[in-house]
Design an enzyme around this catalytic site. Structure first.
Site, PDB file in Angstrom:
ATOM      1  N   ASP A   1       0.812  -1.218   0.000  1.00  8.72           N
ATOM      2  CA  ASP A   1       0.000   0.000   0.000  1.00  8.72           C
ATOM      3  C   ASP A   1       0.844   1.266   0.000  1.00  8.72           C
ATOM      4  O   ASP A   1       0.433   2.293  -0.533  1.00  8.72           O
ATOM      5  CB  ASP A   1      -0.941  -0.006   1.209  1.00  8.72           C
ATOM      6  CG  ASP A   1      -2.017   1.061   1.128  1.00  8.72           C
ATOM      7  OD1 ASP A   1      -2.515   1.309   0.016  1.00  8.72           O
ATOM      8  OD2 ASP A   1      -2.353   1.651   2.166  1.00  8.72           O
TER       9      ASP A   1
ATOM     10  N   ASN B   1      -3.144   5.748  28.866  1.00 12.05           N
ATOM     11  CA  ASN B   1      -2.811   6.207  30.207  1.00 12.05           C
ATOM     12  C   ASN B   1      -3.269   5.222  31.272  1.00 12.05           C
ATOM     13  O   ASN B   1      -4.229   4.478  31.086  1.00 12.05           O
ATOM     14  CB  ASN B   1      -3.458   7.566  30.481  1.00 12.05           C
ATOM     15  CG  ASN B   1      -4.966   7.551  30.282  1.00 12.05           C
ATOM     16  OD1 ASN B   1      -5.431   7.711  29.153  1.00 12.05           O
ATOM     17  ND2 ASN B   1      -5.735   7.368  31.341  1.00 12.05           N
TER      18      ASN B   1
ATOM     19  N   GLU C   1     -13.540  12.367  12.487  1.00 15.03           N
ATOM     20  CA  GLU C   1     -12.100  12.214  12.700  1.00 15.03           C
ATOM     21  C   GLU C   1     -11.451  11.156  11.807  1.00 15.03           C
ATOM     22  O   GLU C   1     -10.277  10.834  11.992  1.00 15.03           O
ATOM     23  CB  GLU C   1     -11.831  11.847  14.162  1.00 15.03           C
ATOM     24  CG  GLU C   1     -12.196  12.946  15.138  1.00 15.03           C
ATOM     25  CD  GLU C   1     -11.758  12.656  16.565  1.00 15.03           C
ATOM     26  OE1 GLU C   1     -11.791  13.586  17.390  1.00 15.03           O
ATOM     27  OE2 GLU C   1     -11.378  11.499  16.863  1.00 15.03           O
TER      28      GLU C   1
ATOM     29  N   THR D   1       1.923   1.649  -3.944  1.00 13.33           N
ATOM     30  CA  THR D   1       0.919   1.698  -5.000  1.00 13.33           C
ATOM     31  C   THR D   1       0.114   2.984  -4.870  1.00 13.33           C
ATOM     32  O   THR D   1      -0.016   3.540  -3.780  1.00 13.33           O
ATOM     33  CB  THR D   1      -0.016   0.479  -4.928  1.00 13.33           C
ATOM     34  OG1 THR D   1      -0.589   0.394  -3.612  1.00 13.33           O
ATOM     35  CG2 THR D   1       0.765  -0.805  -5.203  1.00 13.33           C
TER      36      THR D   1
ATOM     37  N   GLU E   1     -10.610   6.244  30.771  1.00 13.62           N
ATOM     38  CA  GLU E   1     -11.170   7.238  31.690  1.00 13.62           C
ATOM     39  C   GLU E   1     -12.291   6.689  32.570  1.00 13.62           C
ATOM     40  O   GLU E   1     -12.772   7.366  33.473  1.00 13.62           O
ATOM     41  CB  GLU E   1     -11.683   8.444  30.902  1.00 13.62           C
ATOM     42  CG  GLU E   1     -10.600   9.447  30.597  1.00 13.62           C
ATOM     43  CD  GLU E   1      -9.460   8.842  29.792  1.00 13.62           C
ATOM     44  OE1 GLU E   1      -8.312   8.906  30.259  1.00 13.62           O
ATOM     45  OE2 GLU E   1      -9.687   8.291  28.716  1.00 13.62           O
TER      46      GLU E   1
ATOM     47  N   ARG F   1       2.298  12.963  23.577  1.00 13.09           N
ATOM     48  CA  ARG F   1       1.585  14.072  24.195  1.00 13.09           C
ATOM     49  C   ARG F   1       2.428  14.755  25.256  1.00 13.09           C
ATOM     50  O   ARG F   1       2.189  15.928  25.587  1.00 13.09           O
ATOM     51  CB  ARG F   1       0.268  13.567  24.799  1.00 13.09           C
ATOM     52  CG  ARG F   1      -0.766  13.388  23.715  1.00 13.09           C
ATOM     53  CD  ARG F   1      -2.079  12.758  24.015  1.00 13.09           C
ATOM     54  NE  ARG F   1      -2.657  12.819  25.305  1.00 13.09           N
ATOM     55  CZ  ARG F   1      -3.685  12.042  25.657  1.00 13.09           C
ATOM     56  NH1 ARG F   1      -4.161  11.147  24.809  1.00 13.09           N
ATOM     57  NH2 ARG F   1      -4.224  12.139  26.852  1.00 13.09           N
TER      58      ARG F   1
ATOM     59  N   GLY G   1      -7.751  -2.501  19.092  1.00 14.97           N
ATOM     60  CA  GLY G   1      -7.689  -2.294  20.527  1.00 14.97           C
ATOM     61  C   GLY G   1      -9.030  -1.886  21.093  1.00 14.97           C
ATOM     62  O   GLY G   1     -10.039  -1.819  20.397  1.00 14.97           O
ATOM     63  N   SER G   2      -9.023  -1.613  22.389  1.00 17.89           N
ATOM     64  CA  SER G   2     -10.207  -1.115  23.086  1.00 17.89           C
ATOM     65  C   SER G   2      -9.950   0.319  23.526  1.00 17.89           C
ATOM     66  O   SER G   2      -8.814   0.783  23.549  1.00 17.89           O
ATOM     67  CB  SER G   2     -10.517  -1.982  24.306  1.00 17.89           C
ATOM     68  OG  SER G   2      -9.459  -1.902  25.263  1.00 17.89           O
TER      69      SER G   2
ATOM     70  N   ASP H   1      -1.976  12.341  32.318  1.00 16.23           N
ATOM     71  CA  ASP H   1      -2.772  11.794  31.215  1.00 16.23           C
ATOM     72  C   ASP H   1      -2.092  12.035  29.868  1.00 16.23           C
ATOM     73  O   ASP H   1      -2.742  12.336  28.878  1.00 16.23           O
ATOM     74  CB  ASP H   1      -4.190  12.383  31.201  1.00 16.23           C
ATOM     75  CG  ASP H   1      -5.062  11.736  30.134  1.00 16.23           C
ATOM     76  OD1 ASP H   1      -4.969  10.519  29.951  1.00 16.23           O
ATOM     77  OD2 ASP H   1      -5.819  12.466  29.470  1.00 16.23           O
TER      78      ASP H   1
END
Length: 623
Positions: free
Chosen positions: A40, A295, A90, A43, A208, A374, A203-204, A345
């Protein structure tokens, strides 16, 4: 991850699952093979992966649109996601055989004719009203393989759809959405280099709310789990439906003991976070899934520190770092932690880009990973060392270098290259005094929203530079008492986001990697969209006040901009079709900043919501 002690954004609408409109003609759609996915990055007729390749470099070899003619870009068409379901858009789209696959807010996905912008089909997930997304009802993209397209939903499920019709092939729940499990990131397709088996990796989300983060690998044909790896030290993994091995040391020495607890560990260990909620990259040579871990939970560092001890003596493994997972077994092969016992965080979920690094001392090329965190530092790590266990006790660090890419960092002055550990300043938020509800407020920069957030950077092999959508901002930050309650926010911190400088927030940063240098592209509003580079010599990104912009990759000069009508918080792509180069990006303001951004939310409150995708090309006279 990224928000406040306020109540989570609540959903009240039930969305009906539908596969609507026109299906694709059978002859128009060809199956996507592993070879297609593996190639990918080179191409040009398709976009088959989140990241434009297994290494997530987000670079295209296309150059029909270049620095000389990019100013002539015009819209080819735009597409509305429709209805009242707006909020943050997003996603990065995928493109195959003239069809665009675009996910949208509220767990929706569309198949769109790439030539005309005509909707071919639409799927809306049926969402219960008790889901708990921390940071808006967003979705960041899909994966594609064979005759299926895959995406995650906010009620903690992975869905496979027939690419021709949008009909559900299978749907698998991976967690209880009522306690906080959800999914916002794009899944990723890999191939186990030992068995030859193709796997769907995802993933999950949910740090928070105090849930342990998991990384899953599934059979893309059936959805059945092959392996699952928890990201908190001492928790048990699974392989082929059975318990496999614990993550790291089963005694979890990086988390304090509590003799009064049923587990023998502090409460936080059971709810420890670490969710790998962004999208992986894949190290083919070492057969490793590479992904950022989130986090620890709660944010309150004192809940993860033994009473009376120094928080710097505890690491809260394996959170806020980059994880290297064996594609065959799901074993954690190596780990590098950006922020030990993370008190701010900062998380570790931002993209991990794989590249070849030239050692300035020896001149040798190193198989490396790059990560803009971050916490304000840009990291380069040695992938081969991580494949051999770097990050475990009595193993050398994989850290090659760590450079600040934003100004005014308050939590650390740098990193010790011998140990891989940060050189911390005395800037952890203090505990509340006895009888007080909260501790003394401190000034922190960058804030939890980060020197850069999840919005992925790109790497140009032509310039040797990484292009980071960065921000200069800060926060007032204080500790609060917290006890775990299922389904409730589990933070133990309060905050207020604020300006760091008066004249700008967002900034496009280039790093080589060496001390970061600004490209001179600053903005009054936060930079919260991903970047894209091409062989045409430009960098493409968006701004939260609604512009799409192209910059010269060598000097940061703005070459073109276009107002979309809403903030851009998504990720651009480019491809070639019918002899023309196209660029696409979604528009629709939302995400963490307007929900939890304090002064930054005020700065962008004039930005209207939206839900659309824009596609651009050059007019014939400019080609």
């Amino acid at each position: 991850m990224k928000k406040s002690h306020a109540k989570p954004f609540a959903l009240r609408a039930i969305v009906v699952a539908t596969a609507a409109a026109l299906s694709l003609p059978a002859a128009a759609v060809t199956d996507v093979t592993w070879e297609d996915i593996a190639n990918d990055h080179k191409t040009t007729g398709d976009v088959l992966t989140y990241g434009l390749g297994l290494k997530a470099q987000r670079h295209s070899p296309l150059k029909a649109i270049n620095t000389d003619n990019v100013a002539n870009l015009v819209p080819a068409w735009s597409f509305s996601f429709g209805g009242e379901k707006q909020r943050g858009q997003e996603a990065q789209v995928l493109v195959h055989d003239g069809v665009i696959y675009a996910t949208a807010s509220y767990s929706r996905i569309f198949a769109i004719d790439a030539r005309s912008g005509k909707r071919l089909w639409e799927y809306n997930a049926r969402l219960p009203d008790d889901i708990r997304p921390c940071c808006d009802v967003v979705n960041r993209g899909a994966a594609i393989y064979g005759d299926k397209v895959f995406f995650g939903t906010l009620d903690a499920a992975m869905v496979a759809l027939d690419r021709k019709t949008g009909k559900v092939v299978w749907r698998k729940k991976f967690g209880d959405h009522k306690v906080g499990y959800t999914m916002t990131g794009a899944p990723f397709v890999i191939k186990d280099q030992k068995s030859g088996r193709t796997l769907l990796v995802h993933g999950s989300s949910g740090d928070e709310f105090g849930v342990v983060g998991w990384l899953f690998a599934r059979d893309p044909d059936t959805g059945e789990e092959v392996w699952a790896r928890p990201m908190v030290e001492g928790h048990m993994g699974r392989l082929n439906g059975k318990d496999s091995t614990p993550t790291g040391d089963p005694k979890a020495p990086s988390w304090p003991d509590d003799p009064n607890s049923p587990t023998g560990k502090v409460e936080a260990w059971s709810q420890g976070g670490g969710a790998p909620w962004q999208t992986a990259s894949f190290d083919v040579e070492n057969n490793m899934v590479v992904i950022g871990a989130g986090n620890p939970a709660p944010w309150n560092t004192w809940k993860r520190t033994a009473p009376g001890d120094d928080p710097r003596n505890w690491d809260s493994l394996f959170t806020s770092g980059q994880a290297y997972v064996d594609a065959s077994t799901g074993e954690l092969k190596g780990f590098y932690q950006h922020t030990p016992n993370d008190a701010w965080d900062f998380s570790g979920n931002n993209s991990v880009v794989l590249f070849e690094y030239k050692d300035p001392k020896t001149g040798k090329m190193v198989n490396a990973s790059a990560h803009a965190d971050r916490n304000g530092f840009f990291f380069v790590t040695d992938r081969d060392m991580l494949a051999k266990g770097a990050g475990y006790p009595n193993k050398p660090t994989s850290l090659i270098g760590a450079w600040p890419f934003v100004d005014g960092i308050t939590w650390a002055s740098g990193f010790d290259l011998k140990t891989g550990k940060p050189i911390e300043k005395d800037n952890r938020p203090p505990q509340p005094k006895e009888g007080a509800d909260k501790g003394e407020s401190i000034f922190v920069s960058p804030p939890f929203l980060g020197g850069t957030n999840w919005h992925p950077m790109s790497y140009s092999p032509d310039t040797g530079l990484f292009y980071i959508p960065a921000n200069h901002w800060a926060m007032d930050y204080w500790t609060e008492n917290v006890t775990y309650k299922a389904g409730s926010a589990y933070l133990g911190q309060g905050f207020r986001i604020k300006n760091l400088f008066d004249d700008h927030v967002g900034i496009l940063r280039a790093i080589d990697p060496s001390p970061a240098r600004s490209l001179g592209a600053q903005g009054r509003v936060p930079a919260v969209a991903g970047t894209l580079t091409t062989a045409g010599g430009w960098v493409f990104t968006g701004t939260s006040d609604g512009y799409l912009k192209a910059f010269d990759a060598k000097n940061g000069k703005e070459l073109w901009k276009f107002q979309t009508g809403s903030g851009v918080v998504s990720v651009p792509v480019t491809w070639e079709m019918d002899g023309e180069q196209y660029v696409a990006i979604q528009s629709g303001y939302g995400g963490a900043v307007p929900l939890w951004g304090g002064d930054m939310a005020e700065l962008t409150k004039q930005v209207t919501q939206g839900g659309s995708m824009w596609v651009f090309k050059l007019p014939k006279a400019s080609r």
